[in-house]
Enzyme design. Sequence first.
Site, PDB file in Angstrom:
ATOM      1  N   CYS A 151       0.872  -1.169   0.000  1.00  0.00           N
ATOM      2  CA  CYS A 151       0.000   0.000   0.000  1.00  0.00           C
ATOM      3  C   CYS A 151       0.906   1.215   0.000  1.00  0.00           C
ATOM      4  O   CYS A 151       1.616   1.467   0.987  1.00  0.00           O
ATOM      5  CB  CYS A 151      -0.894  -0.018   1.240  1.00  0.00           C
ATOM      6  SG  CYS A 151      -1.943   1.438   1.433  1.00  0.00           S
ATOM      7  N   ASN A 152       0.925   1.961  -1.088  1.00  0.00           N
ATOM      8  CA  ASN A 152       1.771   3.137  -1.174  1.00  0.00           C
ATOM      9  C   ASN A 152       1.415   4.151  -0.086  1.00  0.00           C
ATOM     10  O   ASN A 152       2.287   4.826   0.464  1.00  0.00           O
ATOM     11  CB  ASN A 152       1.617   3.784  -2.551  1.00  0.00           C
ATOM     12  CG  ASN A 152       2.203   2.936  -3.659  1.00  0.00           C
ATOM     13  OD1 ASN A 152       3.377   3.007  -3.973  1.00  0.00           O
ATOM     14  ND2 ASN A 152       1.367   2.104  -4.268  1.00  0.00           N
ATOM     15  N   THR A 153       0.131   4.255   0.237  1.00  0.00           N
ATOM     16  CA  THR A 153      -0.312   5.213   1.244  1.00  0.00           C
ATOM     17  C   THR A 153       0.218   4.847   2.626  1.00  0.00           C
ATOM     18  O   THR A 153       0.774   5.697   3.335  1.00  0.00           O
ATOM     19  CB  THR A 153      -1.850   5.287   1.275  1.00  0.00           C
ATOM     20  OG1 THR A 153      -2.324   5.665  -0.024  1.00  0.00           O
ATOM     21  CG2 THR A 153      -2.330   6.300   2.295  1.00  0.00           C
ATOM     22  N   CYS A 194      -0.780   3.092  -6.990  1.00  0.00           N
ATOM     23  CA  CYS A 194      -1.632   2.491  -5.960  1.00  0.00           C
ATOM     24  C   CYS A 194      -1.889   1.063  -6.413  1.00  0.00           C
ATOM     25  O   CYS A 194      -2.205   0.832  -7.589  1.00  0.00           O
ATOM     26  CB  CYS A 194      -2.945   3.271  -5.837  1.00  0.00           C
ATOM     27  SG  CYS A 194      -4.185   2.494  -4.768  1.00  0.00           S
ATOM     28  N   HIS A 216      -4.310  -0.838  -5.962  1.00  0.00           N
ATOM     29  CA  HIS A 216      -5.659  -1.007  -6.516  1.00  0.00           C
ATOM     30  C   HIS A 216      -5.673  -0.756  -8.019  1.00  0.00           C
ATOM     31  O   HIS A 216      -6.433  -1.384  -8.768  1.00  0.00           O
ATOM     32  CB  HIS A 216      -6.641  -0.023  -5.864  1.00  0.00           C
ATOM     33  CG  HIS A 216      -7.091  -0.390  -4.488  1.00  0.00           C
ATOM     34  ND1 HIS A 216      -6.318  -0.160  -3.370  1.00  0.00           N
ATOM     35  CD2 HIS A 216      -8.247  -0.953  -4.040  1.00  0.00           C
ATOM     36  CE1 HIS A 216      -6.983  -0.565  -2.295  1.00  0.00           C
ATOM     37  NE2 HIS A 216      -8.154  -1.054  -2.668  1.00  0.00           N
TER      38      HIS A 216
END
Length: 260
Positions: A74-76, A187, A189
């Site tokens: 997850c980049n976030t 991302c 996703h």
Amino acid sequence: MTSNAPIGVFDSGLGGISVVREIRRQMPNESIIYFGDSANAPYGTKPTEEVRTLTQNVAEHLASQGIKALVAACNTASSAADTYLHQTYDFPIVEMEPALKVACDRGHGKPQRVIVAATELTLNERKFSALMQRFSSKHTVYRQPCPDLVEIVENDQLENHDLVMATLHRYFDEYDLASIDAVVLGCTHFVFYRDYFRELLPGHVAIVDGNAGTVRQLHHLLEINDTLADAEAQGGAKLENSDTSTAMATLMHKRFEGDS
């Protein structure tokens, strides 16, 4: 010495399943425990402190299951909690960041025009700003937040062609796409949208994501730690989610099996 302990992989929701699939492709002998925090998705529109707390909770859940490495798919979460993860755990930790270097290096010295599609938090955090500074003097880099793409995956609307294409056009029609060299899927996703991006973009525009490079880094760290799984091990993936509904379990397996 080898280790058949599992690799922990987590994401804010379903996106990291694209990374699990890549691990299974490159490292079929490895066992994986995947945790998607869909009950708290999306991370990308939340305050940094909240994302950091959520990441800490998920990492501890996976660490308690005896993992030998952790992949923040997850980049976030990687942007918000990288320092915490490295200070807390002594097993290898692999964090993701948008594959901007890969996109820029494609030009072999020629300046590139690159759109980085990611969440708002990823694009605004210090980690990506530092990455962008490395390349923006020579290359033209555009930041494009695409929060609705996360929601479409989480809400099982990925097969809704009209919705997806309308959403992509809303985000990308402002660009002269004929002048763009690459789009970075920043991302996990967004990796599920690769075919849609191919439909949207001119043929010469490269579509770049960081999944393969992340898994190569994981393999390297396990190799130098002498903790790769036995060559005879069957491997496999266990999928967990903070949303414990039957519908979510079905959707997770749908994404894992490649029905996108």
